[in-house]
Design a protein around this motif. Structure first.
Motif, PDB file in Angstrom:
ATOM      1  N   GLN A 178       0.838  -1.208   0.000  1.00 36.99           N
ATOM      2  CA  GLN A 178       0.000   0.000   0.000  1.00 36.99           C
ATOM      3  C   GLN A 178       0.870   1.254   0.000  1.00 36.99           C
ATOM      4  O   GLN A 178       0.575   2.235  -0.697  1.00 36.99           O
ATOM      5  CB  GLN A 178      -0.916  -0.018   1.222  1.00 36.99           C
ATOM      6  N   HIS A 179       1.939   1.244   0.784  1.00 37.31           N
ATOM      7  CA  HIS A 179       2.857   2.367   0.835  1.00 37.31           C
ATOM      8  C   HIS A 179       3.544   2.566  -0.516  1.00 37.31           C
ATOM      9  O   HIS A 179       3.652   3.692  -1.014  1.00 37.31           O
ATOM     10  CB  HIS A 179       3.897   2.118   1.935  1.00 37.31           C
ATOM     11  N   ALA A 180       4.000   1.475  -1.123  1.00 41.94           N
ATOM     12  CA  ALA A 180       4.714   1.559  -2.399  1.00 41.94           C
ATOM     13  C   ALA A 180       3.829   2.104  -3.517  1.00 41.94           C
ATOM     14  O   ALA A 180       4.307   2.790  -4.427  1.00 41.94           O
ATOM     15  CB  ALA A 180       5.266   0.189  -2.780  1.00 41.94           C
ATOM     16  N   LEU A 181       2.533   1.807  -3.455  1.00 43.16           N
ATOM     17  CA  LEU A 181       1.608   2.221  -4.506  1.00 43.16           C
ATOM     18  C   LEU A 181       1.114   3.660  -4.350  1.00 43.16           C
ATOM     19  O   LEU A 181       0.357   4.142  -5.184  1.00 43.16           O
ATOM     20  CB  LEU A 181       0.404   1.274  -4.548  1.00 43.16           C
ATOM     21  N   THR A 182       1.557   4.356  -3.297  1.00 47.16           N
ATOM     22  CA  THR A 182       1.094   5.739  -3.098  1.00 47.16           C
ATOM     23  C   THR A 182       1.716   6.712  -4.085  1.00 47.16           C
ATOM     24  O   THR A 182       1.200   7.816  -4.277  1.00 47.16           O
ATOM     25  CB  THR A 182       1.389   6.224  -1.663  1.00 47.16           C
ATOM     26  N   THR A 183       2.841   6.350  -4.699  1.00 52.45           N
ATOM     27  CA  THR A 183       3.469   7.242  -5.680  1.00 52.45           C
ATOM     28  C   THR A 183       4.206   6.435  -6.728  1.00 52.45           C
ATOM     29  O   THR A 183       4.819   5.407  -6.416  1.00 52.45           O
ATOM     30  CB  THR A 183       4.449   8.217  -5.006  1.00 52.45           C
ATOM     31  N   GLU A 184       4.112   6.868  -7.965  1.00 55.05           N
ATOM     32  CA  GLU A 184       4.868   6.231  -9.038  1.00 55.05           C
ATOM     33  C   GLU A 184       5.995   7.138  -9.538  1.00 55.05           C
ATOM     34  O   GLU A 184       6.619   6.861 -10.557  1.00 55.05           O
ATOM     35  CB  GLU A 184       3.952   5.867 -10.204  1.00 55.05           C
ATOM     36  N   LYS A 185       6.264   8.233  -8.785  1.00 53.29           N
ATOM     37  CA  LYS A 185       7.301   9.172  -9.221  1.00 53.29           C
ATOM     38  C   LYS A 185       8.538   9.127  -8.331  1.00 53.29           C
ATOM     39  O   LYS A 185       9.633   9.446  -8.785  1.00 53.29           O
ATOM     40  CB  LYS A 185       6.735  10.597  -9.238  1.00 53.29           C
ATOM     41  N   GLN A 186       8.368   8.788  -7.046  1.00 50.51           N
ATOM     42  CA  GLN A 186       9.518   8.723  -6.144  1.00 50.51           C
ATOM     43  C   GLN A 186       9.511   7.401  -5.380  1.00 50.51           C
ATOM     44  O   GLN A 186       8.474   6.751  -5.253  1.00 50.51           O
ATOM     45  CB  GLN A 186       9.511   9.878  -5.122  1.00 50.51           C
ATOM     46  N   GLU A 187      10.673   7.043  -4.889  1.00 51.53           N
ATOM     47  CA  GLU A 187      10.780   5.859  -4.055  1.00 51.53           C
ATOM     48  C   GLU A 187      10.298   6.166  -2.637  1.00 51.53           C
ATOM     49  O   GLU A 187      10.453   7.282  -2.147  1.00 51.53           O
ATOM     50  CB  GLU A 187      12.232   5.359  -4.012  1.00 51.53           C
ATOM     51  N   ILE A 188       9.700   5.162  -2.019  1.00 45.04           N
ATOM     52  CA  ILE A 188       9.287   5.276  -0.614  1.00 45.04           C
ATOM     53  C   ILE A 188      10.150   4.331   0.218  1.00 45.04           C
ATOM     54  O   ILE A 188      10.846   3.475  -0.327  1.00 45.04           O
ATOM     55  CB  ILE A 188       7.788   4.964  -0.429  1.00 45.04           C
TER      56      ILE A 188
END
Length: 261
Positions: free
Chosen positions: A22-32
């Motif tokens: 869920q955390h990884a899918l929050t953004t497709e522009k930066q790494e989490i």
């Protein structure tokens, strides 16, 4: 000389896996990024990951993440608090981060970072979640996961990745992990507010400030619609499924009691 120990297996609870995805899918522009908490079997060299801590990013980058000593210290304190609550030893056992739009394999920077952590704890592990990888054959996005440690051949000079067997264990959603999920939108909102505060401090133009404020509002609205609302819907579905399972078990219990009498 005592030989260096390496992990033989990692057991990842399903609720921690869900939080990381869920955390990884929050953004497709930066790494989490985040830290993993659990227990280590020092004899069998097995890591059992049962909790995690989502980290606040002070610097958003599309190709790298960094964990500060302060964040490591905060995660250690969180692990100690969990150990006290659960009455079992808990500690920081690894880290995770995402690779949006690129392969799941760790970069040279990732392997060097992992090697640095292993200097402090030889059983420290790294997880990478590759998200938003398009597969033209099935016309869908893929999510991939790798579990690794850094390794150096005796006498060698190059660091390499060493894949560690990973098992995802089906577990119920614990309260401390539920709190982690609930904190995710708060952390994302805090990151956006701080990011736009820096931009506002760098400009005196009122039009530019108005433009930045509009983009901040848009970003916050995106977090609510794309993160908070689906998360709430998912938790409601979990609750309904749990209630249905309880009802089924109550029926089975009554049937068994009637057979005894």
């Amino acid at each position: 000389m005592v030989p260096e120990k390496y992990l033989q297996k990692v057991i990842l609870s399903s609720d921690v896996y869900a939080i990381c995805i869920q955390h990884a899918l929050t953004t497709e522009k930066q790494e989490i990024m985040g830290l993993l908490i659990g227990e280590i079997d020092e004899v069998k060299c097995i890591s059992n990951i049962s909790a995690c801590m989502i980290l606040h990013r002070s610097d958003k980058q599309p190709d790298r993440v960094e964990i500060s000593p302060e964040q490591l210290c905060g995660a250690s304190m969180h692990a100690e608090q969990l150990a006290s609550e659960l009455k079992r030893p808990m500690r920081v056992v690894g880290w995770y981060h995402s690779h949006p739009h690129i392969t799941v394999w760790p970069s040279h920077v990732d392997i060097r970072t992992q090697a640095t952590y292993q200097m402090m704890d030889s059983l420290f592990v790294g997880l990478i979640f590759s998200v938003y990888q398009n597969d033209p054959r099935v016309r869908s996005n893929q999510v991939q996961l790798t579990c690794f440690q850094a390794y150096q051949e005796p006498g060698g000079s190059e660091l390499e990745r060493r894949e560690v067997p990973l098992i995802i264990e089906n577990t119920p959603l614990h309260l401390y992990n539920l709190e982690g999920i609930a904190n995710l939108p708060k952390i994302l909102i805090q990151e956006e507010v701080e990011s736009h505060s820096v931009k506002d401090s760098e400009t005196k133009d009122p039009i530019a400030r108005l433009h930045n404020e509009a983009f901040k509002t848009l970003a916050l609205g995106h977090i609510v619609s794309k993160v908070s609302r689906p998360m709430c819907d998912d938790l409601v579905e979990r609750l309904n499924a749990t209630k249905l399972r309880i009802k089924e078990l109550e029926t089975i219990k009554q049937d068994l009691l009637s057979q005894r009498s």
